[in-house]
Write a protein that holds these residues in place. Structure first.
Motif, PDB file in Angstrom:
ATOM      1  N   ASP A 152      45.763  45.078  13.180  1.00  0.00           N
ATOM      2  CA  ASP A 152      45.137  44.385  14.316  1.00  0.00           C
ATOM      3  C   ASP A 152      46.155  44.125  15.424  1.00  0.00           C
ATOM      4  O   ASP A 152      45.876  44.353  16.611  1.00  0.00           O
ATOM      5  N   THR A 153      47.326  43.631  15.032  1.00  0.00           N
ATOM      6  CA  THR A 153      48.367  43.373  16.028  1.00  0.00           C
ATOM      7  C   THR A 153      48.846  44.676  16.654  1.00  0.00           C
ATOM      8  O   THR A 153      49.123  44.734  17.863  1.00  0.00           O
ATOM      9  N   ALA A 154      48.924  45.727  15.866  1.00  0.00           N
ATOM     10  CA  ALA A 154      49.362  47.024  16.379  1.00  0.00           C
ATOM     11  C   ALA A 154      48.410  47.543  17.446  1.00  0.00           C
ATOM     12  O   ALA A 154      48.838  48.020  18.507  1.00  0.00           O
ATOM     13  N   ILE A 155      47.098  47.436  17.183  1.00  0.00           N
ATOM     14  CA  ILE A 155      46.109  47.906  18.155  1.00  0.00           C
ATOM     15  C   ILE A 155      46.163  47.066  19.423  1.00  0.00           C
ATOM     16  O   ILE A 155      46.101  47.590  20.542  1.00  0.00           O
ATOM     17  N   ALA A 156      46.281  45.746  19.261  1.00  0.00           N
ATOM     18  CA  ALA A 156      46.355  44.864  20.431  1.00  0.00           C
ATOM     19  C   ALA A 156      47.601  45.157  21.248  1.00  0.00           C
ATOM     20  O   ALA A 156      47.549  45.185  22.490  1.00  0.00           O
ATOM     21  N   PHE A 157      48.731  45.385  20.581  1.00  0.00           N
ATOM     22  CA  PHE A 157      49.984  45.688  21.267  1.00  0.00           C
ATOM     23  C   PHE A 157      49.888  47.018  22.005  1.00  0.00           C
ATOM     24  O   PHE A 157      50.323  47.141  23.158  1.00  0.00           O
ATOM     25  N   ALA A 158      49.308  48.022  21.364  1.00  0.00           N
ATOM     26  CA  ALA A 158      49.162  49.336  22.000  1.00  0.00           C
ATOM     27  C   ALA A 158      48.270  49.236  23.233  1.00  0.00           C
ATOM     28  O   ALA A 158      48.539  49.867  24.262  1.00  0.00           O
ATOM     29  N   THR A 159      47.220  48.439  23.140  1.00  0.00           N
ATOM     30  CA  THR A 159      46.281  48.288  24.258  1.00  0.00           C
ATOM     31  C   THR A 159      46.930  47.579  25.442  1.00  0.00           C
ATOM     32  O   THR A 159      46.762  47.978  26.601  1.00  0.00           O
ATOM     33  N   ALA A 160      47.691  46.524  25.143  1.00  0.00           N
ATOM     34  CA  ALA A 160      48.265  45.705  26.215  1.00  0.00           C
ATOM     35  C   ALA A 160      49.529  46.299  26.818  1.00  0.00           C
ATOM     36  O   ALA A 160      49.735  46.238  28.034  1.00  0.00           O
ATOM     37  N   GLU A 161      50.397  46.905  25.984  1.00  0.00           N
ATOM     38  CA  GLU A 161      51.714  47.314  26.459  1.00  0.00           C
ATOM     39  C   GLU A 161      51.867  48.822  26.665  1.00  0.00           C
ATOM     40  O   GLU A 161      52.549  49.259  27.593  1.00  0.00           O
ATOM     41  N   LEU A 162      51.239  49.614  25.809  1.00  0.00           N
ATOM     42  CA  LEU A 162      51.490  51.047  25.826  1.00  0.00           C
ATOM     43  C   LEU A 162      50.468  51.846  26.613  1.00  0.00           C
ATOM     44  O   LEU A 162      50.826  52.774  27.354  1.00  0.00           O
ATOM     45  N   ALA A 163      49.192  51.511  26.466  1.00  0.00           N
ATOM     46  CA  ALA A 163      48.150  52.264  27.171  1.00  0.00           C
ATOM     47  C   ALA A 163      48.355  52.253  28.689  1.00  0.00           C
ATOM     48  O   ALA A 163      48.256  53.306  29.327  1.00  0.00           O
ATOM     49  N   PRO A 164      48.638  51.089  29.309  1.00  0.00           N
ATOM     50  CA  PRO A 164      48.855  51.102  30.770  1.00  0.00           C
ATOM     51  C   PRO A 164      50.050  51.959  31.177  1.00  0.00           C
ATOM     52  O   PRO A 164      49.996  52.652  32.196  1.00  0.00           O
TER      53      PRO A 164
END
Length: 303
Positions: A152-164
């Motif tokens: 869950d934290t991994a997906i949230a981190f990827a969405t907030a920090e990596l995707a943009p």
């Protein structure tokens, strides 16, 4: 050669860079030369060793090479003592060396958040001016979350920090897709892991791992999945740690790697040029430089 400067000696682009057989006549290394001359490709090991033995290497250059290695690799006390014994000038900031090596160790141990915080405390411009390095550190942070089974934290981190960042920099997308592949194939990620990250209550230790399924074993054999599995290896942590270490060194006015690394790069470069040009090397020498380069640049110095 004693009269040749050290910096020129390790620069592959510098003029005069050539294999160690400096005393070999031009006709000896010219493929179109007469048959009476001995082509370089016909050299046996003893002849090659004789040529190497004729090369004059400055002891001061060798001392400087050792000192540079000790300093860059974090052995500051040993570097100072070595400089005293050899008469080399030595101005070493022990605190800076210690801080740099602790940051490097944090990345190698998977403590990415700590490493990023300490780098920003040391010099915020290091990461502010290096988007690629920061992205690689964020990717490693994502890998460590996956390693700890904190999905869950991994997906949230990827969405907030990596995707943009991936949207703004298309060149980042491939690395991001590979890393997200670890979430799509959790068993593959689990059994490819040879790291020692901080374990949580839900993470799996090597001792308690179940036997991999036949499907997972099949993926292990698929070349397409090798780049994804490589992300879970400790060698990937070492790679990112070296990238960060180089950026810190550059910010402090040092070279981005040890001069030893430059020398083995040059040796590998020289081998490749000789082989590709048809001049050749003795059989035991054809891949020696590349082997050394792979070990030194990967951090594996065991022979």
């Amino acid at each position: 050669m004693a009269s040749t400067s050290y910096s020129r000696r390790i620069n592959p682009a510098s003029s005069g860079a050539r294999p160690p057989s400096a005393s070999v006549p031009t006709s000896t290394v010219n493929p179109s030369s007469s048959s009476s001359s001995i082509p370089l490709s016909a050299f046996d090991q003893s002849q090659w060793d004789d040529e190497l033995g004729r090369v004059d290497i400055s002891k001061q250059d060798l001392n400087a090479l050792v000192f540079d290695y000790l300093l860059i690799e974090g052995f500051s006390d040993a570097a100072v003592e070595f400089a005293k014994e050899t008469g080399l000038p030595a101005e070493v900031d022990h605190d800076k060396v210690t801080e740099r090596m602790e940051i490097r160790a944090a990345v190698e141990d998977g403590r990415v958040e700590e490493a990023v915080r300490r780098v920003n405390e040391l010099d915020p411009e290091i990461l502010d001016t290096n988007a690629t390095l920061l992205f690689h550190l964020h990717l490693l942070r994502l890998i460590e979350l996956i390693r700890a089974d904190d999905v869950d934290t991994a997906i949230a981190f990827a969405t907030a920090e990596l995707a943009p960042r991936g949207a703004q920099n298309p060149e980042f997308l491939l690395d991001l897709e590979r890393t997200m592949g670890l979430l799509a194939f959790p068993d593959l990620a689990r059994f490819a892991d040879d790291g020692e990250g901080e374990l949580t209550s839900t993470s799996t230790t090597p001792a308690t791992r179940p036997v991999p399924s036949a499907e997972t074993l099949e993926l292990f054999q698929d070349a397409a999945f090798q780049p994804i599995m490589a992300l879970m290896k400790r060698s990937h942590r070492v790679k990112i740690a070296r990238e960060l270490n180089a950026a810190i060194l550059q910010s402090q006015g040092h070279g981005m790697e040890t001069k030893l690394s430059g020398l083995v790069r040059l040796m590998a470069y020289g081998e490749e040029k000789l082989v590709n040009s048809g001049l050749g090397l003795p059989a035991d020498e054809k891949t020696k430089g590349r082997g050394w380069a792979d070990r030194v640049l990967s951090g594996n110095t065991e022979y």
